[in-house]
Design a protein around this motif. Sequence first.
Motif, PDB file in Angstrom:
ATOM      1  N   GLU A  86       0.800  -0.705  -0.053  1.00 34.29           N
ATOM      2  CA  GLU A  86      -0.207  -0.127   0.130  1.00 34.29           C
ATOM      3  C   GLU A  86       0.662   1.425  -0.225  1.00 34.29           C
ATOM      4  O   GLU A  86       0.846   2.287  -0.571  1.00 34.29           O
ATOM      5  CB  GLU A  86      -0.698   0.042   1.289  1.00 34.29           C
ATOM      6  CG  GLU A  86      -2.219  -1.233   1.459  1.00 34.29           C
ATOM      7  CD  GLU A  86      -2.632  -1.192   2.429  1.00 34.29           C
ATOM      8  OE1 GLU A  86      -2.610  -0.453   3.688  1.00 34.29           O
ATOM      9  OE2 GLU A  86      -4.237  -1.691   2.341  1.00 34.29           O
ATOM     10  N   HIS A  87       1.955   0.823   0.548  1.00 33.01           N
ATOM     11  CA  HIS A  87       2.669   2.164   0.427  1.00 33.01           C
ATOM     12  C   HIS A  87       3.610   2.525  -0.778  1.00 33.01           C
ATOM     13  O   HIS A  87       3.773   3.965  -1.139  1.00 33.01           O
ATOM     14  CB  HIS A  87       4.032   2.453   2.204  1.00 33.01           C
ATOM     15  CG  HIS A  87       5.346   3.616   1.946  1.00 33.01           C
ATOM     16  ND1 HIS A  87       5.308   4.406   2.291  1.00 33.01           N
ATOM     17  CD2 HIS A  87       6.488   3.345   0.938  1.00 33.01           C
ATOM     18  CE1 HIS A  87       5.990   4.700   2.142  1.00 33.01           C
ATOM     19  NE2 HIS A  87       6.633   4.202   1.328  1.00 33.01           N
ATOM     20  N   GLU A  90       1.345   4.173  -2.983  1.00 34.05           N
ATOM     21  CA  GLU A  90       1.032   5.446  -2.402  1.00 34.05           C
ATOM     22  C   GLU A  90       2.223   6.281  -3.338  1.00 34.05           C
ATOM     23  O   GLU A  90       1.972   7.871  -3.655  1.00 34.05           O
ATOM     24  CB  GLU A  90       0.604   5.543  -1.291  1.00 34.05           C
ATOM     25  CG  GLU A  90      -1.272   5.238  -0.731  1.00 34.05           C
ATOM     26  CD  GLU A  90      -1.175   5.132   0.909  1.00 34.05           C
ATOM     27  OE1 GLU A  90      -0.660   6.110   1.253  1.00 34.05           O
ATOM     28  OE2 GLU A  90      -1.968   4.408   1.311  1.00 34.05           O
ATOM     29  N   GLU A  93       1.498   6.601  -7.687  1.00 35.78           N
ATOM     30  CA  GLU A  93       0.355   6.910  -7.423  1.00 35.78           C
ATOM     31  C   GLU A  93       1.147   8.599  -6.875  1.00 35.78           C
ATOM     32  O   GLU A  93       0.642   9.769  -7.783  1.00 35.78           O
ATOM     33  CB  GLU A  93      -0.685   6.909  -6.523  1.00 35.78           C
ATOM     34  CG  GLU A  93      -1.109   5.423  -6.887  1.00 35.78           C
ATOM     35  CD  GLU A  93      -2.346   5.236  -6.658  1.00 35.78           C
ATOM     36  OE1 GLU A  93      -2.802   5.308  -5.423  1.00 35.78           O
ATOM     37  OE2 GLU A  93      -3.400   4.255  -7.071  1.00 35.78           O
ATOM     38  N   SER A  94       1.532   9.456  -6.120  1.00 38.26           N
ATOM     39  CA  SER A  94       1.640  10.491  -5.504  1.00 38.26           C
ATOM     40  C   SER A  94       3.025  10.792  -6.551  1.00 38.26           C
ATOM     41  O   SER A  94       2.731  11.976  -6.726  1.00 38.26           O
ATOM     42  CB  SER A  94       2.711  10.720  -4.041  1.00 38.26           C
ATOM     43  OG  SER A  94       3.722  10.112  -4.654  1.00 38.26           O
TER      44      SER A  94
END
Length: 104
Positions: A86-87, A90, A93-94
């Motif tokens: 998940e990290h 994210e 995606e950032s």
Amino acid sequence: MTETPPPVATEPALPETDIDEESLLALIPPYRVILHNDDHNTMDHVVESLVQCVPSLTVEAAAAIMFEAHNEGQATVIECPKETAEHYREALESRGLTATIEPA
């Protein structure tokens, strides 16, 4: 009279653990981070983002992942525990990339 040397401090022995890989995978199942191809980011940006967001990747491995996603539509970036996946998702995606996670 001879002096006796001071006692030597030793670290306590750690208990032995017999957790096999199968048991560990049952406790912490791996997830895949999937990079999806897009028409918005340059190849250089994708490689740079992969290296910055997933520290274990080399530039060569990131380039191979980028080319696989470019040619096949998606590529596995890494397999790891869910929270780590998940990290990474994210973080990717950032930087404007499209990424998902799924059970391995």
